[in-house]
Scaffold this active site. Structure first.
Site, short mmCIF file in Angstrom:
data_model
loop_
_atom_site.label_atom_id
_atom_site.label_comp_id
_atom_site.label_asym_id
_atom_site.label_seq_id
_atom_site.Cartn_x
_atom_site.Cartn_y
_atom_site.Cartn_z
N SER A 1 0.81 -1.22 0.00
CA SER A 1 0.00 0.00 0.00
C SER A 1 0.84 1.27 0.00
CB SER A 1 -0.95 0.00 1.20
OG SER A 1 -0.23 -0.10 2.42
N ASP B 1 10.69 0.71 -1.15
CA ASP B 1 9.71 -0.33 -0.86
C ASP B 1 9.23 -0.19 0.58
OD1 ASP B 1 8.09 -2.53 -1.25
OD2 ASP B 1 9.71 -3.89 -1.82
N GLY B 2 8.11 -0.81 0.87
CA GLY B 2 7.59 -0.82 2.23
C GLY B 2 8.13 -2.01 3.00
N ASP C 1 6.78 -4.92 6.42
CA ASP C 1 5.76 -5.33 7.39
C ASP C 1 6.23 -5.11 8.82
OD1 ASP C 1 3.76 -6.42 5.48
OD2 ASP C 1 5.42 -7.74 4.97
N LYS D 1 9.45 -8.78 5.33
CA LYS D 1 8.64 -8.41 4.18
C LYS D 1 7.98 -9.67 3.63
CE LYS D 1 10.29 -5.68 1.06
NZ LYS D 1 8.98 -4.98 1.02
N GLY D 2 6.98 -9.46 2.80
CA GLY D 2 6.34 -10.61 2.16
C GLY D 2 4.88 -10.78 2.49
N GLU E 1 11.20 -8.75 -4.42
CA GLU E 1 11.57 -7.57 -3.62
C GLU E 1 13.02 -7.65 -3.15
OE1 GLU E 1 7.20 -6.46 -1.71
OE2 GLU E 1 8.51 -7.87 -0.68
N LYS F 1 4.72 0.10 11.94
CA LYS F 1 5.56 -1.00 11.47
C LYS F 1 6.89 -1.11 12.24
CE LYS F 1 2.46 -1.84 8.38
NZ LYS F 1 2.69 -1.77 6.94
#
Length: 236
Positions: free
Chosen positions: A31, A86-87, A89, A99-100, A108, A126
């Site tokens: 997002s 990139d973001g 999690d 991430k993932g 990524e 996060k």
């Protein structure tokens, strides 16, 4: 727009402000990354940013970037990426990530590893002191090997379950045609660098969602006195 989305939008814009003309860009998934792609497209359309090309980390990102008119290249056609955004999690104080959540962590990680600079953009929810206490660690596995991998992960202290799809029967299938085991360690992850290597050495594992020694900068959206701002964190 709620405060969390305001934080995401602010941090996405701050990352785009670092983009320079002529760059090859790694365009992330999720997002916050989607907001970054939208902000980039606006600057390209206005002429503020010129001659950039993107390498996306997911089919979702490829569709969005294409629809917005951002020029794209495949990962296999580039040898180096100037800047990847990139973001994540979860992010710990050492800039180690999980991430993932979108099942895109293989691509990524490939993009992040090729980047001269890798910026992670997140909102303050996060940030964690220890990874995996709240968010599960995704492990991408070959479909024929998931049971064997699941048993081996137990020996490492982790409990892994197949990630199931929400709008179709059966498990999630990644862009590479594989399955995802979502892994939980009861007390979180103590040594991310060691665990990343241990998991990837299991036959049948393609890649896991631990990102260690890849992140150069973390931009975090925060709210203070109802005012949304962006902070560049310092690695501990």
């Amino acid at each position: 727009m709620d405060l969390q989305n305001q934080m995401k939008k602010a941090v996405a814009q701050a990352a785009v402000d670092q983009i320079q003309n002529g760059m090859i860009l790694g365009l992330g998934s999720g997002s916050t990354a989607a907001l970054m792609i939208e902000a980039l497209a606006i600057k390209i359309k206005s002429g503020e940013i010129k001659d950039v090309v993107g390498v996306t980390t997911s089919f979702q990102g490829e569709v969005l970037a294409s629809e917005l008119g951002i020029p794209l290249k495949s990962l296999s056609s580039v040898s180096e990426i100037d800047l990847a955004i990139d973001g994540a999690d979860e992010v710990n104080p050492k800039f180690q990530l999980i991430k993932g959540g979108g099942a895109c962590h293989v691509q990524e990680k490939l993009v992040a590893a090729l980047a001269k600079k890798f910026i992670v953009v997140v909102d303050s929810t996060k940030l964690v002191e220890k990874l995996n206490l709240d968010f599960k660690l995704p492990v991408e596995v070959l479909p024929s090997a998931w049971k064997q991998v699941q048993k081996t992960l137990i020996n490492l202290g982790g409990e892994g379950n197949l990630r199931m799809a929400q709008k179709k029967a059966g498990p999630i299938v990644t862009d590479q045609g594989n399955l995802i085991l979502d892994l939980t360690f009861r007390n979180g992850i103590d040594k991310p660098e060691l665990l990343e290597s241990q998991i990837n050495n299991i036959p049948g594992v393609l890649e896991n969602g631990l990102f260690v020694n890849l992140t150069d900068e973390v931009l975090v959206g925060k709210v203070e006195s109802d005012v949304v701002g962006v902070e560049s964190l310092k690695k501990i």
